[in-house]
Design an enzyme around this catalytic site. Structure first.
Site, PDB file in Angstrom:
ATOM      1  N   GLY A 252       0.921  -1.220  -0.003  1.00  0.00           N
ATOM      2  CA  GLY A 252      -0.130   0.040  -0.159  1.00  0.00           C
ATOM      3  C   GLY A 252       0.935   1.165  -0.105  1.00  0.00           C
ATOM      4  O   GLY A 252       2.058   1.120   0.406  1.00  0.00           O
TER       5      GLY A 252
ATOM      6  N   CYS B 116       6.006  -0.547   7.461  1.00  0.00           N
ATOM      7  CA  CYS B 116       5.746   0.865   6.700  1.00  0.00           C
ATOM      8  C   CYS B 116       7.063   1.281   5.725  1.00  0.00           C
ATOM      9  O   CYS B 116       7.951   1.284   6.333  1.00  0.00           O
ATOM     10  CB  CYS B 116       5.437   1.693   7.378  1.00  0.00           C
ATOM     11  SG  CYS B 116       4.832   3.410   6.744  1.00  0.00           S
ATOM     12  N   LEU B 117       6.768   1.702   4.526  1.00  0.00           N
ATOM     13  CA  LEU B 117       7.989   1.849   3.716  1.00  0.00           C
ATOM     14  C   LEU B 117       8.476   3.224   4.006  1.00  0.00           C
ATOM     15  O   LEU B 117       9.428   3.523   3.649  1.00  0.00           O
ATOM     16  CB  LEU B 117       7.297   2.340   2.267  1.00  0.00           C
ATOM     17  CG  LEU B 117       6.641   0.894   1.610  1.00  0.00           C
ATOM     18  CD1 LEU B 117       5.824   1.156   0.414  1.00  0.00           C
ATOM     19  CD2 LEU B 117       7.845  -0.030   1.134  1.00  0.00           C
TER      20      LEU B 117
ATOM     21  N   HIS C 239      -4.199   1.291   8.245  1.00  0.00           N
ATOM     22  CA  HIS C 239      -2.754   1.740   8.072  1.00  0.00           C
ATOM     23  C   HIS C 239      -2.648   3.076   7.247  1.00  0.00           C
ATOM     24  O   HIS C 239      -2.054   4.137   7.539  1.00  0.00           O
ATOM     25  CB  HIS C 239      -1.836   0.681   7.752  1.00  0.00           C
ATOM     26  CG  HIS C 239      -0.542   0.890   7.571  1.00  0.00           C
ATOM     27  ND1 HIS C 239       0.572   0.630   8.340  1.00  0.00           N
ATOM     28  CD2 HIS C 239       0.088   1.851   6.612  1.00  0.00           C
ATOM     29  CE1 HIS C 239       1.889   0.988   7.862  1.00  0.00           C
ATOM     30  NE2 HIS C 239       1.554   1.650   7.103  1.00  0.00           N
ATOM     31  N   GLU C 240      -3.079   2.765   6.029  1.00  0.00           N
ATOM     32  CA  GLU C 240      -3.195   3.981   5.226  1.00  0.00           C
ATOM     33  C   GLU C 240      -3.789   5.199   5.544  1.00  0.00           C
ATOM     34  O   GLU C 240      -3.427   6.195   5.079  1.00  0.00           O
ATOM     35  CB  GLU C 240      -3.457   3.386   3.885  1.00  0.00           C
ATOM     36  CG  GLU C 240      -2.775   2.338   3.011  1.00  0.00           C
ATOM     37  CD  GLU C 240      -1.241   2.183   3.017  1.00  0.00           C
ATOM     38  OE1 GLU C 240      -0.748   3.358   3.052  1.00  0.00           O
ATOM     39  OE2 GLU C 240      -0.606   1.350   3.097  1.00  0.00           O
TER      40      GLU C 240
ATOM     41  N   HIS D  88      -2.164   7.395   7.726  1.00  0.00           N
ATOM     42  CA  HIS D  88      -1.119   8.373   6.834  1.00  0.00           C
ATOM     43  C   HIS D  88      -1.646   9.542   6.519  1.00  0.00           C
ATOM     44  O   HIS D  88      -1.308  10.633   6.587  1.00  0.00           O
ATOM     45  CB  HIS D  88      -0.650   7.702   5.574  1.00  0.00           C
ATOM     46  CG  HIS D  88       0.560   6.566   6.152  1.00  0.00           C
ATOM     47  ND1 HIS D  88       1.865   7.122   6.303  1.00  0.00           N
ATOM     48  CD2 HIS D  88       0.814   5.286   5.495  1.00  0.00           C
ATOM     49  CE1 HIS D  88       2.808   6.037   6.415  1.00  0.00           C
ATOM     50  NE2 HIS D  88       1.806   5.075   5.782  1.00  0.00           N
TER      51      HIS D  88
ATOM     52  N   GLN E 181       3.434   9.684   1.636  1.00  0.00           N
ATOM     53  CA  GLN E 181       4.680   9.154   1.263  1.00  0.00           C
ATOM     54  C   GLN E 181       5.456   9.582   0.448  1.00  0.00           C
ATOM     55  O   GLN E 181       6.876   9.172   0.497  1.00  0.00           O
ATOM     56  CB  GLN E 181       4.432   7.730   1.544  1.00  0.00           C
ATOM     57  CG  GLN E 181       3.701   6.964   2.655  1.00  0.00           C
ATOM     58  CD  GLN E 181       3.755   5.526   2.865  1.00  0.00           C
ATOM     59  OE1 GLN E 181       2.633   5.143   2.359  1.00  0.00           O
ATOM     60  NE2 GLN E 181       4.610   5.025   3.304  1.00  0.00           N
TER      61      GLN E 181
HETATM   62  O1  GNR Z   1       4.118  -2.780   2.437  1.00  0.00           O
HETATM   63  C1  GNR Z   1       3.500  -2.678   3.569  1.00  0.00           C
HETATM   64  N1  GNR Z   1       3.135  -3.715   4.308  1.00  0.00           N
HETATM   65  C2  GNR Z   1       2.224  -3.684   5.365  1.00  0.00           C
HETATM   66  C3  GNR Z   1       2.295  -4.701   6.198  1.00  0.00           C
HETATM   67  C4  GNR Z   1       1.414  -4.831   7.320  1.00  0.00           C
HETATM   68  C5  GNR Z   1       0.617  -3.688   7.453  1.00  0.00           C
HETATM   69  C6  GNR Z   1       0.673  -2.624   6.494  1.00  0.00           C
HETATM   70  C7  GNR Z   1       1.478  -2.477   5.712  1.00  0.00           C
HETATM   71  S1  GNR Z   1       1.530  -1.014   4.266  1.00  0.00           S
HETATM   72  C8  GNR Z   1       3.042  -1.179   3.977  1.00  0.00           C
HETATM   73  C9  GNR Z   1       3.323  -0.220   2.968  1.00  0.00           C
HETATM   74  C10 GNR Z   1       2.992   1.223   3.620  1.00  0.00           C
HETATM   75  O2  GNR Z   1       3.878   1.889   4.316  1.00  0.00           O
HETATM   76  N2  GNR Z   1       1.923   1.763   3.414  1.00  0.00           N
HETATM   77  O3  GNR Z   1       1.691   3.079   3.923  1.00  0.00           O
HETATM   78 NI    NI Z   2       2.766   2.809   5.658  1.00  0.00          NI
END
Ligand code: GNR
Ligand code: NI
Length: 175
Positions: free
Chosen positions: A46, A94-95, A136-137, A140, A51
């Protein structure tokens, strides 16, 4: 299409609250195409626009496994209509918090409303890992990272490591 640079913590840009999108047009779709390409290259499942430094309420996602065909999803101006009382724990990464992973507890089901790639309104019930990813997204979009759900001790430990890694690379991003 182009791969954009992903901002990593600590960086004040990641703390911004993103703005509502007011038109789903070709420019916005070109941005979403870049976001998807950036996410696939990372690789990640995601990506929120903030980001890559764009403070708009846009998310791309693809939860297909390696052996499955790509299944890109696009969420514009997403809202949570309902969240289950039942919670679930997943190990998140998270990236923007590279190479750090920890468990986060969130509602196991969320009903969401959003605009799709074409600007059409959609409603969808998400559960399990999809529910965790969308939350999670959506965090952000409010300037929240998964590490904000951890204890202050764990969060500060992770932020110190990331800061140290940045100094090693001679980076000069705003803290
Ligand atoms: O690549 C991603 N893997 C992930 C694993 C568990 C819960 C959420 C994520 S999202 C993350 C990519 C990212 O940072 N999205 O904002
Ligand atoms: Ni993230």
């Amino acid at each position: 299409m182009a791969i954009r640079q992903i901002i990593t913590a600590p960086d004040i840009r990641l703390k911004q609250v993103s703005e509502q999108v007011d038109a789903v047009d070709d420019d916005l779709r070109a941005l979403m195409d870049d976001m998807l390409e950036t996410m696939y290259a990372a690789p990640g499942v995601g990506l929120a626009a903030i980001q890559i430094g764009i403070s708009q309420r846009i998310i791309v996602m693809d939860l297909a496994r390696d052996e499955e065909p790509p299944a890109p999803r696009y969420f514009i101006n997403p809202e949570i209509l309902e969240a289950s009382e039942e919670l679930v724990i997943y190990e998140e990464g998270c990236l923007s918090v590279p190479e750090m992973y920890d468990e986060v507890e969130r509602p196991n089901k969320v009903r969401i409303r959003y605009l799709d790639y074409h600007g059409n309104p959609q409603e969808h019930e998400c559960e399990e890992f999809l529910a965790t990813c969308i939350q999670h997204e959506m965090d952000h979009l409010e300037g929240i990272l998964f590490i904000d759900h951890l204890s202050k001790l764990k969060r500060n430990m992770i932020l110190r490591k990331l800061q140290k890694a940045k100094r090693g690379q001679g980076e000069t991003q705003p803290a």
